[in-house]
Scaffold this motif. Structure first.
Motif, short mmCIF file in Angstrom:
data_model
loop_
_atom_site.label_atom_id
_atom_site.label_comp_id
_atom_site.label_asym_id
_atom_site.label_seq_id
_atom_site.Cartn_x
_atom_site.Cartn_y
_atom_site.Cartn_z
N GLU A 1 0.82 -1.20 0.00
CA GLU A 1 0.00 0.00 0.00
C GLU A 1 0.86 1.27 0.00
O GLU A 1 0.50 2.27 -0.63
N LEU A 2 1.98 1.27 0.69
CA LEU A 2 2.84 2.44 0.72
C LEU A 2 3.36 2.76 -0.68
O LEU A 2 3.36 3.92 -1.11
N GLY A 3 3.80 1.72 -1.40
CA GLY A 3 4.26 1.94 -2.78
C GLY A 3 3.16 2.46 -3.66
O GLY A 3 3.40 3.33 -4.52
N ASN A 4 1.94 1.93 -3.48
CA ASN A 4 0.81 2.41 -4.28
C ASN A 4 0.51 3.88 -3.99
O ASN A 4 0.20 4.66 -4.90
N GLN A 5 0.61 4.27 -2.73
CA GLN A 5 0.34 5.67 -2.38
C GLN A 5 1.38 6.60 -2.97
O GLN A 5 1.06 7.71 -3.43
N VAL A 6 2.64 6.17 -2.97
CA VAL A 6 3.70 7.00 -3.56
C VAL A 6 3.46 7.17 -5.06
O VAL A 6 3.58 8.28 -5.61
N VAL B 1 2.81 10.67 -7.25
CA VAL B 1 3.57 11.01 -8.46
C VAL B 1 2.63 11.19 -9.64
O VAL B 1 2.77 12.13 -10.44
N ALA B 2 1.67 10.28 -9.77
CA ALA B 2 0.71 10.36 -10.88
C ALA B 2 -0.11 11.64 -10.79
O ALA B 2 -0.38 12.31 -11.81
N GLY B 3 -0.53 12.01 -9.57
CA GLY B 3 -1.30 13.23 -9.39
C GLY B 3 -0.52 14.47 -9.79
O GLY B 3 -1.06 15.39 -10.43
N VAL B 4 0.77 14.51 -9.41
CA VAL B 4 1.61 15.64 -9.79
C VAL B 4 1.75 15.72 -11.30
O VAL B 4 1.69 16.81 -11.90
N GLN B 5 1.92 14.55 -11.95
CA GLN B 5 2.05 14.53 -13.41
C GLN B 5 0.79 15.07 -14.07
O GLN B 5 0.86 15.86 -15.04
N VAL B 6 -0.36 14.67 -13.57
CA VAL B 6 -1.63 15.13 -14.16
C VAL B 6 -1.81 16.63 -13.96
O VAL B 6 -2.23 17.35 -14.88
N PHE C 1 -1.56 5.83 -12.81
CA PHE C 1 -2.82 5.48 -12.14
C PHE C 1 -3.28 4.07 -12.53
O PHE C 1 -3.81 3.33 -11.71
N LEU C 2 -3.08 3.71 -13.81
CA LEU C 2 -3.43 2.36 -14.24
C LEU C 2 -2.56 1.31 -13.56
O LEU C 2 -3.05 0.23 -13.20
N VAL C 3 -1.28 1.61 -13.37
CA VAL C 3 -0.39 0.68 -12.67
C VAL C 3 -0.86 0.44 -11.24
O VAL C 3 -0.90 -0.69 -10.75
N VAL C 4 -1.25 1.52 -10.56
CA VAL C 4 -1.74 1.41 -9.18
C VAL C 4 -3.03 0.59 -9.14
O VAL C 4 -3.20 -0.30 -8.29
N ALA C 5 -3.94 0.87 -10.07
CA ALA C 5 -5.20 0.14 -10.10
C ALA C 5 -4.98 -1.34 -10.37
O ALA C 5 -5.60 -2.21 -9.74
#
Length: 280
Positions: free
Chosen positions: A171-176, A180-185, A222-226
């Motif tokens: 979960e920690l890796g997913n949150q990181v 990162v994905a949010g910053v990119q968007v 985001f797709l990787v996290v999902a």
């Protein structure tokens, strides 16, 4: 003591002390060594702290007899205690998936899962089928050796209850990745709409392309996290189903355990056979 199926082939390759392979004229090289010399050579050749089925397959019949001397084998209740501690430790470490139970009259150890079972008797005989039988055999061979240090017996049930299995462990890796994905968007959105706010001249094309690139990268993350979360969910559910199959979610137990208590065990071909006949 050793199960016939696990005994090594006499056709395995052999090497002389200098590491070269003997030719046809020295086919009986091992026969020329004394028992002590051959035993010392085998102990140097194999790592018995990490001994497994592959090592068994590589050993010759004479090497097997030299190391696993019947006069030095541990048998009886002590053997079952050592095997139980070793197998349960491997279950805790996730090297083996099995539920381990002890039966009496006669005293025997049973390890079973949804993919097979293994029954270990006081004399070291092992009966069973499937992956559990393959995983338990090395523990029996090692536990029968006096110089093998058996780990301490784990306390309680070594397998978790189905409801205790978490959905995922990363979960920690997913949150990181989400951050990162949010910053990119956000950067992508800012670059795409920047020409509407600031006069960039001809540079608006560069800003637009860069913004779209950031949006694509953010979407992929985001797709990787999902996908990771979905995979963890499926793995956790599969593990729960395996735990339920061995009776950890209810008082129900596999049917073959009732047959075992009555002195009968399912045969390899799907039928049933007397335990006394199988272990004879």
């Amino acid at each position: 003591m050793a199960d016939p199926d696990s005994a090594p082939s006499t056709d395995d390759e052999r090497t002389v002390p200098d590491g070269s392979r003997p030719d046809d004229s020295s086919e009986n090289f091992e026969d020329d060594l004394s028992l002590e010399e051959l035993r010392a050579q085998v102990e140097e050749k194999y790592d018995f702290d990490n001994f497994g089925p592959r090592d068994m397959a590589q050993m010759t019949a004479r090497e097997w007899d030299a190391v696993f001397d019947p006069d030095s084998w541990i048998t009886g209740p002590e053997l079952l205690d050592r095997v139980e501690a070793d197998v349960k430790t491997r279950v805790v470490q996730r090297d083996v998936f099995a539920r381990v139970e002890r039966f009496s009259d006669p005293d025997r150890l049973v390890a079973y899962s949804d993919e097979g079972y293994a029954v270990v008797y006081e004399d070291g005989t092992v009966e069973g089928m499937g992956t559990v039988l393959r995983d338990v055999k090395p523990s029996v061979a090692l536990a029968s050796m006096d110089d093998y240090d058996v780990p301490e017996m784990p306390e309680g049930e070594v397998l978790p209850r189905p409801l205790e299995v978490p959905e995922g462990t990363g979960e920690l890796g997913n949150q990181v990745l989400q951050v990162v994905a949010g910053v990119q968007v956000l950067m992508g959105v800012a670059l795409v709409f920047s020409p509407l706010v600031v006069d960039l001249g001809r540079s608006w094309v560069v800003a637009l392309v860069a913004g779209l690139g950031f949006l694509v990268i953010g979407g992929l993350l985001f797709l990787v996290v999902a996908n990771a979360r979905l995979s963890d969910k499926f793995r956790a559910e599969e593990y729960r189903n395996r735990l339920r199959a061995v009776g950890l979610d209810s008082d129900e137990r596999p049917a073959f355990l009732d047959d075992l208590e009555r002195g009968r065990l399912p045969g390899r071909d799907g039928g049933e056979s007397d335990l006394d006949e199988e272990s004879a």
